[in-house]
Design an enzyme around this catalytic site. Structure first.
Site, PDB file in Angstrom:
ATOM      1  N   ARG A  50       2.148  -6.801  -7.975  1.00  0.00           N
ATOM      2  CA  ARG A  50       2.783  -6.833  -6.652  1.00  0.00           C
ATOM      3  C   ARG A  50       1.765  -6.608  -5.535  1.00  0.00           C
ATOM      4  O   ARG A  50       1.982  -7.059  -4.407  1.00  0.00           O
ATOM      5  CB  ARG A  50       3.917  -5.813  -6.602  1.00  0.00           C
ATOM      6  CG  ARG A  50       3.503  -4.384  -6.714  1.00  0.00           C
ATOM      7  CD  ARG A  50       4.652  -3.467  -7.100  1.00  0.00           C
ATOM      8  NE  ARG A  50       5.082  -3.696  -8.471  1.00  0.00           N
ATOM      9  CZ  ARG A  50       6.113  -3.062  -9.037  1.00  0.00           C
ATOM     10  NH1 ARG A  50       6.810  -2.176  -8.338  1.00  0.00           N
ATOM     11  NH2 ARG A  50       6.442  -3.305 -10.290  1.00  0.00           N
ATOM     12  N   LYS A  87      -2.594   0.883 -20.174  1.00  0.00           N
ATOM     13  CA  LYS A  87      -1.493   0.496 -21.061  1.00  0.00           C
ATOM     14  C   LYS A  87      -1.751   1.063 -22.452  1.00  0.00           C
ATOM     15  O   LYS A  87      -2.808   0.843 -23.035  1.00  0.00           O
ATOM     16  CB  LYS A  87      -1.379  -1.028 -21.132  1.00  0.00           C
ATOM     17  CG  LYS A  87      -0.905  -1.665 -19.843  1.00  0.00           C
ATOM     18  CD  LYS A  87      -0.812  -3.177 -19.986  1.00  0.00           C
ATOM     19  CE  LYS A  87      -0.345  -3.831 -18.703  1.00  0.00           C
ATOM     20  NZ  LYS A  87       1.067  -3.536 -18.397  1.00  0.00           N
ATOM     21  N   LYS A 122       1.630 -15.151  -9.615  1.00  0.00           N
ATOM     22  CA  LYS A 122       0.816 -13.989  -9.979  1.00  0.00           C
ATOM     23  C   LYS A 122      -0.264 -14.426 -10.958  1.00  0.00           C
ATOM     24  O   LYS A 122       0.019 -15.089 -11.950  1.00  0.00           O
ATOM     25  CB  LYS A 122       1.694 -12.910 -10.604  1.00  0.00           C
ATOM     26  CG  LYS A 122       0.930 -11.705 -11.138  1.00  0.00           C
ATOM     27  CD  LYS A 122       1.873 -10.721 -11.832  1.00  0.00           C
ATOM     28  CE  LYS A 122       1.097  -9.664 -12.603  1.00  0.00           C
ATOM     29  NZ  LYS A 122       1.989  -8.746 -13.342  1.00  0.00           N
ATOM     30  N   GLU A 132       0.058  -3.579 -10.521  1.00  0.00           N
ATOM     31  CA  GLU A 132      -0.969  -4.262  -9.728  1.00  0.00           C
ATOM     32  C   GLU A 132      -0.547  -5.647  -9.275  1.00  0.00           C
ATOM     33  O   GLU A 132      -1.024  -6.155  -8.258  1.00  0.00           O
ATOM     34  CB  GLU A 132      -2.269  -4.350 -10.535  1.00  0.00           C
ATOM     35  CG  GLU A 132      -2.359  -5.488 -11.554  1.00  0.00           C
ATOM     36  CD  GLU A 132      -1.271  -5.473 -12.616  1.00  0.00           C
ATOM     37  OE1 GLU A 132      -0.857  -6.565 -13.034  1.00  0.00           O
ATOM     38  OE2 GLU A 132      -0.835  -4.383 -13.033  1.00  0.00           O
TER      39      GLU A 132
END
Length: 490
Positions: free
Chosen positions: A345, A269, A257, A343
């Site tokens: 994944r 966040k 990732k 995001e």
């Protein structure tokens, strides 16, 4: 930094700082091992006066004025029957970190009869070097303290022909991963990450392919590009290939990732989500590139290894993906994005599909994917999932050898119910409960299920806020050593 040994007549040895490990039992007889420095009887008297017992982690220092040695640090290793390799590494690592600013060379003398193999010697050397790691790239005033240049091991008995070359290569891979994770997001952009990958290819003879946004669009990577379009920085899809000379017995894909910064998108966040730390959301890609660097130097036989990173940012602009959008991944599956902060994944969906199309025998992906795994396992253990018991056992064994702890988690098929969408093939997040499991189940939708696969969630292990074991505070480089050891075991 280099490793060295001194195996000749110790009466001729001299050094600045010596770390001497002793067991809790029979201290007097062990002090005979440093009679080339000091009278063992005199030293025993001083040790006894200080009530030093050799308990695990206990330390005692002596300063000398002669030319043979400046500082002797005795470290307790505890009782031999309870001692393990990790205890030795952590004890030595903690001491090296305390003395690294004072010496250009540190020497180590241990009860080598407790070290069972050349592999363990190399891993001890790796731990010593990684404990001394420092990153001063962004300091205005450069550190004027001494820089450790050499770690010396004294008086090997069973390992006279030890070679540390491989240990040095592995350390270089871990150190690269640490630098990448620790770099601020205005420094480590997707462009910079692609340049780092290209440099690895140049240095070690790997093939490199960097796909631009248009090429990714042509491949149908709608999930990855949905994340990337919220940033003003172009995404970079990185593909490195390491191919051994001669017959290939196994093809492997390793996927990381690569979110160089994660704001959360429109699911911004806030509060305890630590937006200021989201530079480390590319910890998986750092481990992959660190492993590529190490393996490129080691050059394992009979393998074709693909290193894949879908690098981008998750930001907010007028083009950013909305909560509720539906996107199509490159395998044709549609995804309802019910949380823009899930995001990673989405980028992995297209990266795994790309890896699957290479038809490898196995795929490993690493990602700082979920906070749920941190709640479940804390900051010392990474969770992993696999569709193949043999692969899972091999990874578990490699991680134990490497000193990076993994814990296998269940692929609880019933939890897929939580990923169902009324308007698309699936949602990108499920309910709060079992969040790390549903994330793994989501990833399982994007590769050929005949391929052996494992997903490692390193959200809790890629960073430490304080010195811990062989890791100074900051980026740990977690995953590099496990990947390299897994490959070496083949």
């Amino acid at each position: 930094m280099q490793f060295s040994t001194f195996q000749k007549n110790l009466d001729n040895w001299q050094g600045a700082s010596l770390i001497f490990g002793v067991l809790e039992e029979e201290i007097a007889s062990q002090l005979e091992n440093i009679k080339f420095i000091v009278d063992p009887k005199l030293l025993l008297k001083k040790v006894t006066q200080k009530k030093f017992k050799g308990e695990k982690g206990e330390t005692l220092s002596f300063e000398f004025l002669d030319q043979k040695l400046e500082t002797l640090i005795i470290v307790g290793l505890g009782k031999s029957k309870y001692l393990n390799k990790s205890d030795i590494e952590n004890s030595i690592g903690n001491l090296i970190r305390k003395t690294v600013d004072k010496n250009e060379k540190i020497s180590i003398l241990l009860p080598w009869e407790l070290i069972n193999s050349q592999l363990e010697i190399n891993q001890l050397a790796e731990s010593a070097r990684l404990s001394a790691y420092k990153d001063n790239r962004f300091n205005k005033k450069k550190d004027e303290k001494k820089v450790l240049k050499e770690i010396e091991f004294l008086n090997f008995k069973s390992f006279e022909n030890i070679c540390f070359e491989e240990a040095e290569k592995i350390c270089e891979g871990v150190e690269l991963a640490r630098r990448l994770v620790a770099a601020p997001p205005n420094s480590l952009t997707p462009q910079e990450m692609s340049m780092q990958a290209s440099q690895i290819a140049k240095d070690h003879g790997l093939e490199v392919k960097i796909l631009e946004a248009k090429e990714c669009e042509d491949l149908g990577m709608g999930a990855y590009l949905a994340v990337a379009k919220g940033s003003d920085l172009d995404p970079k899809f990185i593909h490195l290939t390491l191919k051994s000379e001669g017959p290939i017995k196994e093809k492997i894909a390793i996927v990381g990732k690569g979110l160089t910064f994660d704001s959360g998108g429109y699911n911004l966040k806030v509060g305890a989500s630590q937006i200021e730390m989201m530079k480390y959301d590319m910890g998986g890609s750092a481990a992959v590139l660190g492993a590529a660097k190490a393996l490129g130097a080691i050059k394992p036989k009979g393998l074709e290894i693909h290193f894949i990173v879908a690098a981008c940012e998750n930001m907010i602009n007028g083009s950013a993906v909305h909560p509720g959008d539906v996107v199509k991944a490159s395998n044709g599956k549609t995804i309802e994005i019910n949380n823009t902060d899930a995001e990673g994944r989405l980028t992995l969906a297209d990266a795994l599909t790309y890896a699957s199309d290479l038809k490898p025998d196995s795929i490993i992906d690493l990602a700082t994917l979920t906070g749920a795994i941190v709640v479940a396992l804390g900051n010392d253990v990474a969770g992993f999932w696999s569709n193949n018991d043999d692969l899972a056992n091999d990874l578990k064994a490699a991680s134990a050898q490497a000193g990076e702890e993994l814990w296998r988690m269940p692929l609880q098929k019933a939890y897929k119910e939580g990923l169902k969408s009324h308007i698309a093939d699936m949602k990108n997040t499920g309910p709060r409960a079992g969040g790390s499991i549903t994330a793994a189940l989501f990833l399982e939708e994007f590769f050929d299920t005949e391929i052996k696969w494992a997903h490692i969630d390193i959200a809790g292990t890629c960073w430490t806020d304080k010195n811990k074991g062989i890791n100074p505070s900051g980026a740990t480089g977690f995953g590099v050593k496990t990947l390299v050891q897994w490959i070496k075991n083949k």
